[in-house]
Each structure stands twice: as structure tokens, then as C-alpha cells.
Motif scaffolding. Structure first.
Motif, PDB file in Angstrom:
ATOM      1  N   LEU A   1       0.831  -1.207   0.000  1.00 42.59           N
ATOM      2  CA  LEU A   1       0.000   0.000   0.000  1.00 42.59           C
ATOM      3  C   LEU A   1       0.865   1.256   0.000  1.00 42.59           C
ATOM      4  N   PHE A   2       1.949   1.248   0.751  1.00 39.85           N
ATOM      5  CA  PHE A   2       2.832   2.402   0.800  1.00 39.85           C
ATOM      6  C   PHE A   2       3.582   2.594  -0.513  1.00 39.85           C
ATOM      7  N   ASN A   3       3.912   1.503  -1.170  1.00 32.63           N
ATOM      8  CA  ASN A   3       4.734   1.553  -2.375  1.00 32.63           C
ATOM      9  C   ASN A   3       3.947   2.000  -3.618  1.00 32.63           C
ATOM     10  N   HIS A   4       2.628   1.863  -3.605  1.00 29.01           N
ATOM     11  CA  HIS A   4       1.822   2.234  -4.768  1.00 29.01           C
ATOM     12  C   HIS A   4       1.503   3.728  -4.701  1.00 29.01           C
ATOM     13  N   LYS A   5       1.659   4.418  -5.824  1.00 31.75           N
ATOM     14  CA  LYS A   5       1.495   5.878  -5.825  1.00 31.75           C
ATOM     15  C   LYS A   5       0.076   6.320  -5.480  1.00 31.75           C
ATOM     16  N   SER A   6      -0.916   5.504  -5.769  1.00 30.22           N
ATOM     17  CA  SER A   6      -2.305   5.892  -5.497  1.00 30.22           C
ATOM     18  C   SER A   6      -2.731   5.643  -4.051  1.00 30.22           C
ATOM     19  N   THR A   7      -2.006   4.820  -3.337  1.00 32.92           N
ATOM     20  CA  THR A   7      -2.388   4.510  -1.955  1.00 32.92           C
ATOM     21  C   THR A   7      -1.339   4.958  -0.946  1.00 32.92           C
ATOM     22  N   ARG A   8      -0.268   5.551  -1.420  1.00 31.00           N
ATOM     23  CA  ARG A   8       0.861   5.930  -0.561  1.00 31.00           C
ATOM     24  C   ARG A   8       0.445   6.894   0.553  1.00 31.00           C
ATOM     25  N   ALA A   9      -0.370   7.892   0.239  1.00 33.82           N
ATOM     26  CA  ALA A   9      -0.709   8.936   1.201  1.00 33.82           C
ATOM     27  C   ALA A   9      -1.905   8.586   2.080  1.00 33.82           C
ATOM     28  N   MET A  10      -2.511   7.435   1.865  1.00 38.20           N
ATOM     29  CA  MET A  10      -3.687   7.049   2.636  1.00 38.20           C
ATOM     30  C   MET A  10      -3.310   6.608   4.040  1.00 38.20           C
ATOM     31  N   LYS A  11      -4.159   6.968   4.993  1.00 38.75           N
ATOM     32  CA  LYS A  11      -4.007   6.420   6.335  1.00 38.75           C
ATOM     33  C   LYS A  11      -4.711   5.076   6.338  1.00 38.75           C
ATOM     34  N   THR A  12      -3.983   4.043   6.637  1.00 44.13           N
ATOM     35  CA  THR A  12      -4.571   2.706   6.637  1.00 44.13           C
ATOM     36  C   THR A  12      -4.255   1.991   7.941  1.00 44.13           C
ATOM     37  N   SER A  13      -5.096   1.052   8.269  1.00 45.69           N
ATOM     38  CA  SER A  13      -4.812   0.152   9.371  1.00 45.69           C
ATOM     39  C   SER A  13      -4.907  -1.261   8.798  1.00 45.69           C
ATOM     40  N   VAL A  14      -3.893  -2.053   9.066  1.00 49.36           N
ATOM     41  CA  VAL A  14      -3.837  -3.417   8.538  1.00 49.36           C
ATOM     42  C   VAL A  14      -3.556  -4.362   9.690  1.00 49.36           C
ATOM     43  N   SER A  15      -4.341  -5.418   9.781  1.00 48.41           N
ATOM     44  CA  SER A  15      -4.055  -6.465  10.755  1.00 48.41           C
ATOM     45  C   SER A  15      -4.351  -7.814  10.115  1.00 48.41           C
ATOM     46  N   THR A  16      -3.683  -8.825  10.611  1.00 52.52           N
ATOM     47  CA  THR A  16      -3.832 -10.177  10.057  1.00 52.52           C
ATOM     48  C   THR A  16      -4.014 -11.163  11.195  1.00 52.52           C
ATOM     49  N   ILE A  17      -5.033 -12.014  11.082  1.00 55.43           N
ATOM     50  CA  ILE A  17      -5.272 -13.077  12.054  1.00 55.43           C
ATOM     51  C   ILE A  17      -5.554 -14.344  11.261  1.00 55.43           C
ATOM     52  N   ASP A  18      -4.749 -15.351  11.490  1.00 57.21           N
ATOM     53  CA  ASP A  18      -4.881 -16.628  10.761  1.00 57.21           C
ATOM     54  C   ASP A  18      -4.925 -16.398   9.251  1.00 57.21           C
ATOM     55  N   ARG A  19      -4.029 -15.573   8.753  1.00 58.92           N
ATOM     56  CA  ARG A  19      -3.868 -15.229   7.342  1.00 58.92           C
ATOM     57  C   ARG A  19      -5.009 -14.385   6.784  1.00 58.92           C
ATOM     58  N   GLY A  20      -6.019 -14.094   7.599  1.00 57.38           N
ATOM     59  CA  GLY A  20      -7.118 -13.233   7.168  1.00 57.38           C
ATOM     60  C   GLY A  20      -6.731 -11.785   7.375  1.00 57.38           C
ATOM     61  N   VAL A  21      -6.741 -11.012   6.308  1.00 58.65           N
ATOM     62  CA  VAL A  21      -6.299  -9.620   6.356  1.00 58.65           C
ATOM     63  C   VAL A  21      -7.504  -8.700   6.532  1.00 58.65           C
ATOM     64  N   VAL A  22      -7.391  -7.792   7.494  1.00 65.74           N
ATOM     65  CA  VAL A  22      -8.413  -6.784   7.732  1.00 65.74           C
ATOM     66  C   VAL A  22      -7.769  -5.428   7.457  1.00 65.74           C
ATOM     67  N   ILE A  23      -8.367  -4.670   6.535  1.00 64.46           N
ATOM     68  CA  ILE A  23      -7.820  -3.369   6.145  1.00 64.46           C
ATOM     69  C   ILE A  23      -8.871  -2.298   6.369  1.00 64.46           C
ATOM     70  N   GLY A  24      -8.458  -1.222   6.972  1.00 61.16           N
ATOM     71  CA  GLY A  24      -9.322  -0.064   7.143  1.00 61.16           C
ATOM     72  C   GLY A  24      -8.624   1.156   6.576  1.00 61.16           C
ATOM     73  N   CYS A  25      -9.368   2.006   5.885  1.00 58.11           N
ATOM     74  CA  CYS A  25      -8.758   3.212   5.329  1.00 58.11           C
ATOM     75  C   CYS A  25      -9.830   4.218   4.954  1.00 58.11           C
ATOM     76  N   VAL A  26      -9.372   5.424   4.689  1.00 58.06           N
ATOM     77  CA  VAL A  26     -10.234   6.475   4.163  1.00 58.06           C
ATOM     78  C   VAL A  26      -9.951   6.540   2.667  1.00 58.06           C
ATOM     79  N   ALA A  27     -10.954   6.245   1.859  1.00 62.08           N
ATOM     80  CA  ALA A  27     -10.763   6.165   0.403  1.00 62.08           C
ATOM     81  C   ALA A  27     -11.510   7.299  -0.286  1.00 62.08           C
ATOM     82  N   LYS A  28     -10.893   7.845  -1.323  1.00 58.22           N
ATOM     83  CA  LYS A  28     -11.487   8.947  -2.075  1.00 58.22           C
ATOM     84  C   LYS A  28     -12.522   8.473  -3.082  1.00 58.22           C
ATOM     85  N   SER A  29     -12.402   7.231  -3.542  1.00 59.21           N
ATOM     86  CA  SER A  29     -13.310   6.759  -4.588  1.00 59.21           C
ATOM     87  C   SER A  29     -13.422   5.245  -4.554  1.00 59.21           C
TER      88      SER A  29
END
Length: 96
Positions: free
Chosen positions: A37-65
Motif C-alpha cells: 500500500l505504501f509503495n503504490h502511488k495511489s495509496t501511498r498517502a492514505m491512512k490505513t490500518s492493517v491487521s492479520t489473524i490466521d492469514r485473514g487480512v483486515v484493512i481499514g482506510c479512508v478512500a477517495k473513490s
């Protein structure tokens, strides 16, 4: 030297070994998703929260579109071993 005496003993596998491996795998997946997410130019500036439990990824963010939401999901799905399970987004719009 004519011979070598090997005194190395192999301990039995501990019960916690599998738990530690799972925790390490989850931490690795979380780090890879955050990096992606940080490396991609379209998502670099987004505030995100990422957590993983038993390989299940939970992502939270503020998205423009919706396109950005889709991109975040795609980037997470591209990580080997990750199972994107839950995304929560807060969408906002700028008005000029």
C-alpha cells in the motif's frame, strides 16, 4: 583427526512451535500488505490500518473513490498467503 564424535541432540518439537510460526506468518503478511500500500502511488498517502489473524487480512482506510477501494483490495489479494477477509472504508468527497 581420525574421527568426530557428534554430541548434538535434537529436542522434541514443542507445542508452541506451530503457534509461533502462525504469528510470524501473520506478521509477515501484515508487513507485506502495508509495504504494498505504501509503495503504490495511489495509496501511498492514505491512512490505513492493517491487521492479520490466521492469514485473514483486515484493512481499514479512508478512500477517495470506489476505484481506490478496489485497488486496495487488489493489492492485498496479490500478497502470497493473504486471505483478504474484511475491508472497511470511509469515503469522503472534496468539493471545490
Amino acid at each position: 583427526m581420525k574421527s568426530v564424535q557428534n554430541d548434538i541432540a535434537i529436542k522434541e518439537k514443542f507445542e508452541n512451535d506451530e503457534k509461533v510460526a502462525a504469528i510470524m506468518e501473520d506478521a509477515s503478511i501484515t508487513a507485506q500488505v502495508k509495504y504494498s500500500l505504501f509503495n503504490h502511488k495511489s495509496t501511498r498517502a492514505m491512512k490505513t490500518s492493517v491487521s492479520t489473524i490466521d492469514r485473514g487480512v483486515v484493512i481499514g482506510c479512508v478512500a477517495k473513490s470506489d476505484a481506490v477501494k478496489s485497488l486496495v483490495g487488489k493489492l492485498a489479494k496479490d500478497i502470497r498467503g493473504a486471505i483478504p477477509t474484511c475491508f472497511w472504508f470511509q469515503t469522503f468527497w472534496f468539493q471545490a
